[in-house]
Write a protein that holds these residues in place. Structure first.
Motif, mmCIF file in Angstrom:
data_model
loop_
_atom_site.group_PDB
_atom_site.id
_atom_site.type_symbol
_atom_site.label_atom_id
_atom_site.label_comp_id
_atom_site.label_asym_id
_atom_site.label_seq_id
_atom_site.Cartn_x
_atom_site.Cartn_y
_atom_site.Cartn_z
ATOM 1 N N ASP A 118 2.983 -10.735 -10.936
ATOM 2 C CA ASP A 118 1.688 -10.043 -10.938
ATOM 3 C C ASP A 118 1.652 -9.112 -9.730
ATOM 4 O OD1 ASP A 118 -0.897 -9.127 -10.945
ATOM 5 O OD2 ASP A 118 -1.843 -11.103 -10.908
ATOM 6 N N PRO A 119 2.067 -7.848 -9.915
ATOM 7 C CA PRO A 119 2.190 -6.930 -8.779
ATOM 8 C C PRO A 119 0.868 -6.638 -8.072
ATOM 9 C CG PRO A 119 2.443 -5.756 -10.844
ATOM 10 C CD PRO A 119 2.413 -7.213 -11.176
ATOM 11 N N ASN A 120 -0.262 -6.896 -8.729
ATOM 12 C CA ASN A 120 -1.559 -6.641 -8.110
ATOM 13 C C ASN A 120 -2.128 -7.855 -7.379
ATOM 14 O OD1 ASN A 120 -1.739 -3.937 -9.030
ATOM 15 N ND2 ASN A 120 -2.226 -4.722 -11.055
ATOM 16 N N SER A 121 -1.402 -8.946 -7.365
ATOM 17 C CA SER A 121 -1.913 -10.144 -6.720
ATOM 18 C C SER A 121 -1.702 -10.090 -5.211
ATOM 19 C CB SER A 121 -1.237 -11.389 -7.300
ATOM 20 O OG SER A 121 0.153 -11.367 -7.014
ATOM 21 N N GLY A 122 -2.591 -10.786 -4.516
ATOM 22 C CA GLY A 122 -2.448 -10.929 -3.077
ATOM 23 C C GLY A 122 -2.638 -9.638 -2.307
ATOM 24 N N TRP A 123 -2.135 -9.664 -1.080
ATOM 25 C CA TRP A 123 -2.201 -8.512 -0.189
ATOM 26 C C TRP A 123 -1.202 -8.711 0.933
ATOM 27 C CZ3 TRP A 123 -6.086 -12.151 -0.671
ATOM 28 C CH2 TRP A 123 -6.315 -12.962 0.431
ATOM 29 N N VAL A 124 -1.061 -7.681 1.757
ATOM 30 C CA VAL A 124 -0.171 -7.732 2.911
ATOM 31 C C VAL A 124 -1.029 -7.787 4.171
ATOM 32 C CG1 VAL A 124 1.550 -6.456 4.249
ATOM 33 C CG2 VAL A 124 1.685 -6.492 1.750
ATOM 34 N N ASP A 135 3.620 -2.933 -5.940
ATOM 35 C CA ASP A 135 3.757 -4.376 -5.857
ATOM 36 C C ASP A 135 3.690 -4.802 -4.382
ATOM 37 O OD1 ASP A 135 5.516 -6.865 -5.481
ATOM 38 O OD2 ASP A 135 5.293 -6.790 -7.663
ATOM 39 N N ASN A 136 2.825 -5.756 -4.065
ATOM 40 C CA ASN A 136 2.638 -6.171 -2.679
ATOM 41 C C ASN A 136 3.890 -6.810 -2.070
ATOM 42 O OD1 ASN A 136 -0.046 -5.294 -2.087
ATOM 43 N ND2 ASN A 136 -0.769 -6.854 -3.504
#
Length: 152
Positions: free
Chosen positions: A116-122, A90-91
């Motif tokens: 939604d653990p796959n959403s976005g980024w760091v 999770d991001n």
């Protein structure tokens, strides 16, 4: 060129957009040294803790950055920043671990959707002369990027 045990310079400068548009995205020695510091202080520690790190955006030459509409002062242009994820993690959890365990200049949890653990980024940057530890969350509001302090 290897920057660490698990990261190469090619990995930090690869850009499909640069390839497609014929933009030279090779850094000079100073930017390469900045990428080395970023890898040693952010990316390799994340890799050592969690496994494979997928870098989605590293160095961006000024021409490449302009072609994607990036900020003229983006840390990516100096080799200070990378956008990345850890597959299967999770991001938001990744951003919180970095916040709590590493020194950095800026940390942004970008376009994350709760649940939604796959959403976005760091996005994380490392400039040894400016370790201000700024933590932000970026979201879209009315088609504009909005930044709020902290990890939301």
């Amino acid at each position: 060129m290897k920057l660490s045990a698990n990261f190469s310079l090619d990995e930090l400068i690869k850009s499909d957009t640069a390839i497609r548009k014929g933009i030279d995205n090779k850094p000079d020695e100073k930017v390469t040294a900045n990428l080395q510091a970023l890898v040693n202080n952010i990316l390799q520690p994340v890799r050592d803790k969690y496994g494979r790190v997928k870098v989605t955006s590293g160095y961006r030459s000024p021409e490449l950055n302009a072609s994607i509409g990036g900020s003229k002062t983006s840390h990516h242009c100096y080799g200070y920043a990378a956008d990345f994820e850890v597959e299967g993690m999770d991001n938001k959890e990744l951003a919180m671990w970095i916040r709590d365990n590493l020194q950095f200049t800026q940390l942004i949890l970008e376009f994350y959707t709760p649940g939604d653990p796959n959403s976005g980024w760091v996005h994380c940057s490392y400039d040894a002369s400016d370790l201000k530890a700024q933590v932000l969350t970026a979201t879209k509001v009315d088609d504009k990027t909005k930044y709020v302090t902290g990890i939301q």
